[in-house]
Design a protein around this motif. Structure first.
Motif, PDB file in Angstrom:
ATOM      1  N   ILE A 245    -106.709  32.071  41.956  1.00 33.41           N
ATOM      2  CA  ILE A 245    -107.763  31.579  42.847  1.00 33.41           C
ATOM      3  C   ILE A 245    -108.356  32.725  43.658  1.00 33.41           C
ATOM      4  O   ILE A 245    -109.574  32.797  43.848  1.00 33.41           O
ATOM      5  N   ARG A 246    -107.515  33.656  44.127  1.00 36.78           N
ATOM      6  CA  ARG A 246    -108.024  34.801  44.886  1.00 36.78           C
ATOM      7  C   ARG A 246    -108.963  35.651  44.039  1.00 36.78           C
ATOM      8  O   ARG A 246    -110.024  36.086  44.502  1.00 36.78           O
ATOM      9  N   GLU A 247    -108.572  35.880  42.775  1.00 36.19           N
ATOM     10  CA  GLU A 247    -109.400  36.685  41.881  1.00 36.19           C
ATOM     11  C   GLU A 247    -110.748  36.003  41.632  1.00 36.19           C
ATOM     12  O   GLU A 247    -111.800  36.643  41.666  1.00 36.19           O
ATOM     13  N   ALA A 248    -110.715  34.682  41.400  1.00 31.13           N
ATOM     14  CA  ALA A 248    -111.957  33.945  41.147  1.00 31.13           C
ATOM     15  C   ALA A 248    -112.833  33.916  42.392  1.00 31.13           C
ATOM     16  O   ALA A 248    -114.061  34.080  42.309  1.00 31.13           O
ATOM     17  N   ARG A 249    -112.227  33.738  43.571  1.00 27.66           N
ATOM     18  CA  ARG A 249    -113.013  33.701  44.808  1.00 27.66           C
ATOM     19  C   ARG A 249    -113.711  35.040  45.038  1.00 27.66           C
ATOM     20  O   ARG A 249    -114.866  35.083  45.454  1.00 27.66           O
ATOM     21  N   GLN A 250    -112.992  36.129  44.764  1.00 23.99           N
ATOM     22  CA  GLN A 250    -113.595  37.447  44.946  1.00 23.99           C
ATOM     23  C   GLN A 250    -114.800  37.629  44.025  1.00 23.99           C
ATOM     24  O   GLN A 250    -115.844  38.150  44.441  1.00 23.99           O
ATOM     25  N   GLN A 251    -114.682  37.181  42.792  1.00 27.52           N
ATOM     26  CA  GLN A 251    -115.804  37.303  41.862  1.00 27.52           C
ATOM     27  C   GLN A 251    -116.985  36.438  42.305  1.00 27.52           C
ATOM     28  O   GLN A 251    -118.144  36.852  42.193  1.00 27.52           O
ATOM     29  N   LEU A 252    -116.698  35.256  42.807  1.00 23.08           N
ATOM     30  CA  LEU A 252    -117.770  34.384  43.297  1.00 23.08           C
ATOM     31  C   LEU A 252    -118.452  35.004  44.513  1.00 23.08           C
ATOM     32  O   LEU A 252    -119.677  34.923  44.659  1.00 23.08           O
ATOM     33  N   ARG A 253    -117.682  35.619  45.395  1.00 22.09           N
ATOM     34  CA  ARG A 253    -118.262  36.277  46.572  1.00 22.09           C
ATOM     35  C   ARG A 253    -119.170  37.434  46.158  1.00 22.09           C
ATOM     36  O   ARG A 253    -120.232  37.654  46.750  1.00 22.09           O
ATOM     37  N   GLU A 254    -118.730  38.187  45.149  1.00 23.34           N
ATOM     38  CA  GLU A 254    -119.552  39.304  44.689  1.00 23.34           C
ATOM     39  C   GLU A 254    -120.888  38.798  44.137  1.00 23.34           C
ATOM     40  O   GLU A 254    -121.934  39.407  44.367  1.00 23.34           O
ATOM     41  N   GLN A 255    -120.839  37.684  43.419  1.00 25.03           N
ATOM     42  CA  GLN A 255    -122.083  37.115  42.902  1.00 25.03           C
ATOM     43  C   GLN A 255    -122.968  36.612  44.044  1.00 25.03           C
ATOM     44  O   GLN A 255    -124.174  36.830  44.058  1.00 25.03           O
ATOM     45  N   ALA A 256    -122.342  35.956  45.024  1.00 20.20           N
ATOM     46  CA  ALA A 256    -123.113  35.419  46.156  1.00 20.20           C
ATOM     47  C   ALA A 256    -123.724  36.535  47.000  1.00 20.20           C
ATOM     48  O   ALA A 256    -124.732  36.333  47.677  1.00 20.20           O
ATOM     49  N   GLY A 257    -123.114  37.743  46.953  1.00 22.89           N
ATOM     50  CA  GLY A 257    -123.610  38.846  47.758  1.00 22.89           C
ATOM     51  C   GLY A 257    -124.753  39.612  47.127  1.00 22.89           C
ATOM     52  O   GLY A 257    -125.298  40.528  47.748  1.00 22.89           O
ATOM     53  N   ARG A 258    -125.141  39.247  45.915  1.00 17.74           N
ATOM     54  CA  ARG A 258    -126.247  39.952  45.265  1.00 17.74           C
ATOM     55  C   ARG A 258    -127.552  39.714  46.017  1.00 17.74           C
ATOM     56  O   ARG A 258    -127.746  38.670  46.633  1.00 17.74           O
ATOM     57  N   SER A 259    -128.440  40.668  45.939  1.00 17.16           N
ATOM     58  CA  SER A 259    -129.645  40.667  46.778  1.00 17.16           C
ATOM     59  C   SER A 259    -130.511  39.440  46.589  1.00 17.16           C
ATOM     60  O   SER A 259    -131.120  38.949  47.535  1.00 17.16           O
ATOM     61  N   HIS A 260    -130.598  38.902  45.345  1.00 14.92           N
ATOM     62  CA  HIS A 260    -131.500  37.776  45.140  1.00 14.92           C
ATOM     63  C   HIS A 260    -130.973  36.469  45.723  1.00 14.92           C
ATOM     64  O   HIS A 260    -131.653  35.453  45.662  1.00 14.92           O
ATOM     65  N   TRP A 261    -129.732  36.458  46.263  1.00 20.14           N
ATOM     66  CA  TRP A 261    -129.240  35.253  46.935  1.00 20.14           C
ATOM     67  C   TRP A 261    -129.324  35.380  48.458  1.00 20.14           C
ATOM     68  O   TRP A 261    -128.971  34.449  49.172  1.00 20.14           O
ATOM     69  N   GLN A 262    -129.778  36.515  48.971  1.00 22.37           N
ATOM     70  CA  GLN A 262    -129.686  36.776  50.403  1.00 22.37           C
ATOM     71  C   GLN A 262    -130.545  35.843  51.242  1.00 22.37           C
ATOM     72  O   GLN A 262    -130.287  35.644  52.422  1.00 22.37           O
TER      73      GLN A 262
END
Length: 426
Positions: A374-391
């Motif tokens: 779950i920690r690994e998946a959450r980190q990957q989801l956070r990285e995706q959410a942090g991309r510029s086009h979601w800001q």
């Protein structure tokens, strides 16, 4: 004899429903706010109500002045000719346009101009009703409208009419707390601003009226104004008039046990027919219904059903009496293959390795391997959410339950495709 008050939530005259299929694009006005206002007027006349009150955001914005003027004027003329009083308050959307309309439309009574509380007493059939109203003085108002207010009770039943953001202290749209509403004095509150209606009742006559009609998939479920029947003893009944011309529905369809992809079409048709029966019971049934269909259940045919549905024309579905135009706005697939994860997890191929990961999610919350996944998946989801086009979107945390749900749905979808590829190759 009773006094009947029809309370209308966010009307947003000028707005049109979104995501209509080609078959309905020419009917957007009658399926939207123009259509529901006409239905409100028709039913108010037919049912013989004593007064109509509008809880703000009557108009979508300044650019809709002429359309709003035409529609409001036509409805007002009919209501006033029948001795039905029409009152309202200003919301954050119509700060500039609604006072101008009220000044030009004889018979439309605007309460609480300029952010000052105002009360008016109505009477009919020996029953009195006092309304307390407050209107937005500007598009943004960051203080509670009830701060320092002194709402002296008037004759009969007392109801407050307010466009505000409840229990959101940082809101720029007249934030007000539930405790303030409770302690202010009126017997009930007719609130505008939030489009999801509360479950209003005689026991709980305080809350959001909701939007008069749904305009997008986020406004699913029954919509329409609320009728308050009053007498000298108090509030006798509170009833939602389900008269919205456009209905948005989430429609789950369980595919467990189907033997061919075509069975999915039959189950969808049965689900639509059941919905049609419930909509036929509305005071005035809708003219169209948008369906957000979710295929669920256990089946190995999910991918084949998806291919079949891709070939179908879903802009018009026949069901029931045929008076309502049904169409599929969105199709979502959340089926699970009919498999034994424990048996599959013994395999050393990609499908077996994926089954092992899915089994981890079924362990206890404190299992260390489950927590690591779950920690690994959450980190990957956070990285995706942090991309510029979601800001531009508001940031929010990702809960463990959301991570697990995402892992299970995406994992089962991939597993289904892997198994389907294996069957096709054998």
């Amino acid at each position: 004899m009773t006094f009947s008050l029809l309370a209308v939530g966010d009307l947003h005259l000028g707005a049109r429903p979104s995501r209509l299929p080609d078959e309905l694009t020419g009917r957007s006005a009658e399926l939207g706010t123009t259509g529901v206002w006409r239905r409100i007027v028709d039913q108010a006349l037919e049912q013989g109500v004593n007064a109509v009150v509008l809880a703000g955001d009557v108009v979508e914005d300044e650019d809709d002045f002429f359309e709003a003027y035409r529609e409001l004027a036509t409805g007002l003329e009919r209501l006033i000719a029948a001795d039905i009083r029409v009152l309202g308050v200003v919301g954050n959307h119509d700060v500039r346009v609604l006072p101008r309309l009220a000044d030009q439309l004889a018979g439309f009574e605007l309460l609480g101009r300029g952010g000052t509380w105002e009360s008016v007493t109505l009477e009919a059939a020996g029953t009195q009703l006092t309304l307390h109203g407050w209107s937005f003085p500007s598009p943004h108002f960051r203080e509670s409208p009830l701060q320092g207010a002194n709402l002296e009770r008037g004759p009969g039943i007392n109801l407050g009419v307010l466009h505000a953001d409840r229990d959101q202290p940082a809101s720029p749209y007249a934030p007000v707390s539930s405790s303030e509403l409770r302690d202010a004095g009126p017997d009930g509150w007719l609130l505008g601003h939030i489009h999801k209606p509360d479950a209003l009742s005689v026991a709980s006559p305080n809350g959001y009226l909701g939007s008069a009609t749904g305009l997008d998939p986020g406004e699913s479920g029954p919509r329409g104004p609320w009728l308050f029947d009053l007498d000298t003893g108090g509030i006798r009944s509170v009833t939602q008039w389900r008269i919205a011309p456009m209905h948005w529905a989430r429609l789950p369809v369980d595919l467990t046990g189907i033997t061919t992809p075509e069975d999915a079409r039959e189950r969808l048709q049965v689900a639509v027919q059941e919905l049609d029966e419930s909509l036929a019971a509305h005071l005035v049934p809708p003219e169209a219904a948008a369906l957000r269909v979710g295929f669920t259940g256990s089946t190995d045919l999910g991918a084949e059903v998806a291919r079949l549905m891709d070939r179908e024309s879903l802009g018009a579905l026949h069901a029931g009496s045929g008076r309502i135009h049904y169409f599929v706005e969105t199709l979502r697939y959340a089926t699970r293959p009919v498999i034994d994860l424990a048996e599959l997890a013994r395999r050393a191929d990609p499908a077996g390795l994926l089954a092992q990961r899915l089994q981890l999610l079924e362990r206890g919350d404190d299992d260390p391997e489950r927590q690591a996944l779950i920690r690994e998946a959450r980190q990957q989801l956070r990285e995706q959410a942090g991309r510029s086009h979601w800001q531009a979107l508001p940031g929010q945390g990702i809960s463990e339950a959301e991570v697990v749900d995402w892992l299970q749905r995406s994992g089962m979808a991939v597993l289904e495709r892997l198994l389907a590829q294996g069957r096709a190759a054998s």
